[in-house]
Design an enzyme around this catalytic site. Structure first.
Site, PDB file in Angstrom:
ATOM      1  N   ASN A 198       0.824  -1.207   0.000  1.00 16.38           N
ATOM      2  CA  ASN A 198       0.000   0.000   0.000  1.00 16.38           C
ATOM      3  C   ASN A 198       0.864   1.266   0.000  1.00 16.38           C
ATOM      4  O   ASN A 198       2.051   1.207  -0.265  1.00 16.38           O
ATOM      5  CB  ASN A 198      -1.034  -0.008   1.123  1.00 16.38           C
ATOM      6  CG  ASN A 198      -2.351   0.611   0.668  1.00 16.38           C
ATOM      7  OD1 ASN A 198      -2.359   1.700   0.110  1.00 16.38           O
ATOM      8  ND2 ASN A 198      -3.448  -0.093   0.879  1.00 16.38           N
ATOM      9  N   ARG A 199       0.247   2.405   0.303  1.00 17.19           N
ATOM     10  CA  ARG A 199       0.888   3.694   0.006  1.00 17.19           C
ATOM     11  C   ARG A 199       1.613   4.316   1.191  1.00 17.19           C
ATOM     12  O   ARG A 199       1.195   4.139   2.339  1.00 17.19           O
ATOM     13  CB  ARG A 199      -0.180   4.674  -0.507  1.00 17.19           C
ATOM     14  CG  ARG A 199      -0.729   4.255  -1.854  1.00 17.19           C
ATOM     15  CD  ARG A 199      -1.899   5.100  -2.306  1.00 17.19           C
ATOM     16  NE  ARG A 199      -2.296   4.715  -3.662  1.00 17.19           N
ATOM     17  CZ  ARG A 199      -3.031   3.636  -3.960  1.00 17.19           C
ATOM     18  NH1 ARG A 199      -3.492   2.867  -2.991  1.00 17.19           N
ATOM     19  NH2 ARG A 199      -3.306   3.334  -5.205  1.00 17.19           N
ATOM     20  N   HIS A 246       3.322  -0.012  -2.825  1.00 16.61           N
ATOM     21  CA  HIS A 246       3.696  -1.435  -2.899  1.00 16.61           C
ATOM     22  C   HIS A 246       5.202  -1.681  -2.990  1.00 16.61           C
ATOM     23  O   HIS A 246       5.671  -2.513  -3.769  1.00 16.61           O
ATOM     24  CB  HIS A 246       2.989  -2.089  -4.096  1.00 16.61           C
ATOM     25  CG  HIS A 246       1.496  -2.208  -3.954  1.00 16.61           C
ATOM     26  ND1 HIS A 246       0.851  -2.193  -2.745  1.00 16.61           N
ATOM     27  CD2 HIS A 246       0.507  -2.362  -4.889  1.00 16.61           C
ATOM     28  CE1 HIS A 246      -0.455  -2.336  -2.932  1.00 16.61           C
ATOM     29  NE2 HIS A 246      -0.690  -2.425  -4.216  1.00 16.61           N
ATOM     30  N   HIS A 273      -1.545 -10.177  -3.054  1.00 17.06           N
ATOM     31  CA  HIS A 273      -2.300  -9.333  -3.986  1.00 17.06           C
ATOM     32  C   HIS A 273      -3.045 -10.141  -5.052  1.00 17.06           C
ATOM     33  O   HIS A 273      -3.216  -9.679  -6.185  1.00 17.06           O
ATOM     34  CB  HIS A 273      -1.350  -8.321  -4.630  1.00 17.06           C
ATOM     35  CG  HIS A 273      -1.985  -7.017  -4.977  1.00 17.06           C
ATOM     36  ND1 HIS A 273      -3.008  -6.906  -5.909  1.00 17.06           N
ATOM     37  CD2 HIS A 273      -1.776  -5.765  -4.526  1.00 17.06           C
ATOM     38  CE1 HIS A 273      -3.359  -5.634  -6.018  1.00 17.06           C
ATOM     39  NE2 HIS A 273      -2.638  -4.925  -5.188  1.00 17.06           N
ATOM     40  N   TYR A 310      -5.896 -11.344  -7.317  1.00 25.24           N
ATOM     41  CA  TYR A 310      -7.198 -10.869  -7.797  1.00 25.24           C
ATOM     42  C   TYR A 310      -8.050 -12.111  -7.989  1.00 25.24           C
ATOM     43  O   TYR A 310      -7.689 -12.994  -8.784  1.00 25.24           O
ATOM     44  CB  TYR A 310      -7.067 -10.189  -9.165  1.00 25.24           C
ATOM     45  CG  TYR A 310      -6.402  -8.839  -9.177  1.00 25.24           C
ATOM     46  CD1 TYR A 310      -5.057  -8.687  -8.838  1.00 25.24           C
ATOM     47  CD2 TYR A 310      -7.102  -7.702  -9.587  1.00 25.24           C
ATOM     48  CE1 TYR A 310      -4.437  -7.448  -8.894  1.00 25.24           C
ATOM     49  CE2 TYR A 310      -6.479  -6.458  -9.655  1.00 25.24           C
ATOM     50  CZ  TYR A 310      -5.151  -6.338  -9.298  1.00 25.24           C
ATOM     51  OH  TYR A 310      -4.539  -5.118  -9.357  1.00 25.24           O
ATOM     52  N   ASP A 320     -11.496   0.973  -3.167  1.00 23.55           N
ATOM     53  CA  ASP A 320     -10.037   0.839  -3.130  1.00 23.55           C
ATOM     54  C   ASP A 320      -9.593   1.447  -1.802  1.00 23.55           C
ATOM     55  O   ASP A 320      -8.876   2.429  -1.763  1.00 23.55           O
ATOM     56  CB  ASP A 320      -9.404   1.564  -4.335  1.00 23.55           C
ATOM     57  CG  ASP A 320      -7.923   1.251  -4.497  1.00 23.55           C
ATOM     58  OD1 ASP A 320      -7.377   0.496  -3.665  1.00 23.55           O
ATOM     59  OD2 ASP A 320      -7.316   1.764  -5.456  1.00 23.55           O
ATOM     60  N   GLN A 348      -7.401  -4.126   2.645  1.00 27.57           N
ATOM     61  CA  GLN A 348      -7.685  -3.269   1.493  1.00 27.57           C
ATOM     62  C   GLN A 348      -8.589  -4.063   0.569  1.00 27.57           C
ATOM     63  O   GLN A 348      -8.197  -5.111   0.050  1.00 27.57           O
ATOM     64  CB  GLN A 348      -6.380  -2.887   0.772  1.00 27.57           C
ATOM     65  CG  GLN A 348      -6.562  -1.938  -0.419  1.00 27.57           C
ATOM     66  CD  GLN A 348      -6.491  -0.457  -0.043  1.00 27.57           C
ATOM     67  OE1 GLN A 348      -6.230  -0.102   1.110  1.00 27.57           O
ATOM     68  NE2 GLN A 348      -6.723   0.427  -0.996  1.00 27.57           N
ATOM     69  N   GLU A 382      -6.593  -7.487   0.435  1.00 29.33           N
ATOM     70  CA  GLU A 382      -5.191  -7.374   0.848  1.00 29.33           C
ATOM     71  C   GLU A 382      -5.152  -7.121   2.349  1.00 29.33           C
ATOM     72  O   GLU A 382      -5.312  -5.994   2.806  1.00 29.33           O
ATOM     73  CB  GLU A 382      -4.531  -6.224   0.095  1.00 29.33           C
ATOM     74  CG  GLU A 382      -4.591  -6.364  -1.408  1.00 29.33           C
ATOM     75  CD  GLU A 382      -4.456  -5.019  -2.120  1.00 29.33           C
ATOM     76  OE1 GLU A 382      -3.478  -4.296  -1.882  1.00 29.33           O
ATOM     77  OE2 GLU A 382      -5.358  -4.684  -2.906  1.00 29.33           O
TER      78      GLU A 382
HETATM   79  C1  BGC Z   1      -4.205  -0.449  -4.701  1.00 27.05           C
HETATM   80  C2  BGC Z   1      -4.759   0.088  -5.996  1.00 27.05           C
HETATM   81  C3  BGC Z   1      -3.788  -0.254  -7.060  1.00 27.05           C
HETATM   82  C4  BGC Z   1      -3.569  -1.742  -7.091  1.00 27.05           C
HETATM   83  C5  BGC Z   1      -2.438  -2.119  -7.981  1.00 27.05           C
HETATM   84  C6  BGC Z   1      -4.103  -1.914  -4.814  1.00 27.05           C
HETATM   85  O1  BGC Z   1      -3.582  -2.443  -3.649  1.00 27.05           O
HETATM   86  O2  BGC Z   1      -4.965  -0.058  -3.602  1.00 27.05           O
HETATM   87  O3  BGC Z   1      -4.943   1.473  -5.944  1.00 27.05           O
HETATM   88  O4  BGC Z   1      -4.192   0.201  -8.315  1.00 27.05           O
HETATM   89  O5  BGC Z   1      -3.204  -2.216  -5.835  1.00 27.05           O
HETATM   90  O6  BGC Z   1      -2.842  -2.509  -9.178  1.00 27.05           O
END
Ligand code: BGC
Length: 354
Positions: free
Chosen positions: A83-84, A109, A180, A182, A252, A291, A319
């Site tokens: 994350n950020r 990330h 991560h 999907y 998100d 997340q 996440e």
């Molecule tokens: C984030 C998204 C991001 C994605 C990466 C997620 O964990 O919150 O904003 O685009 O990861 O593709």
């Protein structure tokens, strides 16, 4: 301090130093992992009629992940800090560190070459489990400390995929590891996930600013589109006019799981049900947050392993993690690992059908 240039792995290197390992159960469930990024490349699991389908978006081989035109972290272990981190900077023990700003003005990330883009060592592997390790060097991607990290994937007879992380360091450093994958419980590439019904065990979430950095508030989900305390289709409220949905281009956001923010026991995070196939994913974690990301940045331009395109909202991520931007938010549970301590975190993805 500046970020040292990091080089990723070339497709040629990946071809010689990576391989796929498959965990298998006699009921047909299978999880395949590559040591590139510790990526889960596929998860075969049964629907209500026993039909197996791959529910994880991604590619076949490491070389294909490297060659892909977009890299949305499909299936990877994300770190050193998932994350950020606002403006790619934080201060620790009086020292200010500068990280790559690879997501607008912010760090995302782990930087340009995070744990999702390096080759991990396979320490042991069997039909049930695989144990991978990686040593991130002091100042790699701008983070302090040599960090020894491991992830173990274990597949149980109850169709649980258990993910165990551990890490130690020789200098204090932020650590926030997550998975991560999907998911599309109807099968990868089979349309959107908007009909999937989601329950999140969280009464609060962390609202964000325009760069998706938490404002610091832990806001109640009550009477908002963020209320998943009872199962609700992802698509039900996703187009509602709402400032937070507009900022995330959908969901998100980090939800604050219903437990003490500093609690470390394994608790339920989420249940997702696909009415079409009956598949159910139940997620439990020792982490304080999750997340929930609804694939808002998937655009239909990526083609996956079976040749199907991944449409907008064609997958969702859960996440499990500490809250975004924790190194700059003293009110959030700490993500700092110090020498002598061991970072430990567990998440269980359990598959069933009804
Ligand atoms: C984030 C998204 C991001 C994605 C990466 C997620 O964990 O919150 O904003 O685009 O990861 O593709």
């Amino acid at each position: 301090m500046t970020v040292p240039a990091s080089t990723g792995v070339t497709a040629e290197e990946a071809a010689t130093s990576t391989r796929l390992h498959t965990l298998k159960k006699s009921n047909g469930m299978e999880v395949t992992v590559t040591n590139y990024g510790a990526i889960i490349t596929s998860i075969l699991t049964a629907d209500r009629d026993g039909n197996l389908e791959d529910v994880a978006l991604g590619h076949r081989t490491a070389a294909e992940y490297i060659a892909a035109s977009e890299k949305p972290y499909f299936g990877a272990v994300v770190g050193r800090f998932g994350n950020r981190i606002a403006e790619g900077t934080f201060t620790l023990d009086g020292e200010t560190y500068t990280l790559a700003t690879n997501n607008g003005d912010n760090h995302l990330h782990g930087g340009n070459v995070g744990f999702d883009k390096v080759i991990w060592d396979v320490k042991s592997v069997s039909d049930q489990s695989i144990h991978l390790t990686y040593v991130a060097k002091d100042m790699e991607e701008g983070y302090p400390g040599n960090l020894r990290v491991s992830v173990t994937y274990t597949l149980t007879d109850e169709n649980q995929l258990i993910v165990d992380y551990a890490a130690t360091t020789d200098k204090a450093t932020p650590v926030n590891l997550t998975q991560h994958t999907y998911f599309n419980l109807a099968g990868e590439g089979n349309g959107t996930v908007l009909d999937h019904e989601v329950m999140l065990n969280a009464d609060r979430f962390t609202p964000v600013d325009s760069g998706l950095i938490p404002t610091g508030e832990l806001r109640s989900v009550k009477d908002t589109p963020f209320d998943f305390t009872s199962p609700k289709a992802i698509g039900r409220d996703i187009e509602t006019e709402n400032e937070q949905l507009a900022l995330g281009k959908g969901y998100d956001h980090n939800w604050v799981l219903n437990k003490g923010v500093n609690a470390t026991e394994l608790t339920l995070a989420a249940v997702v049900y696909d009415p079409a196939t009956g598949r159910v994913l139940t997620v439990s974690t020792t982490e304080p947050g999750v997340q929930f990301y609804t694939g808002n940045f998937l655009t239909g331009t990526l083609t996956g392993k079976s040749g199907k395109t991944y449409s907008h909202r064609g997958g969702f991520c859960l996440e499990t993690q500490h809250f975004p931007d924790s190194p700059n938010q003293p009110e959030f549970p700490s993500t700092i690992l110090s020498p002598g301590e061991t970072y430990e975190s567990q998440t269980i993805f359990a598959f069933s059908a009804r």
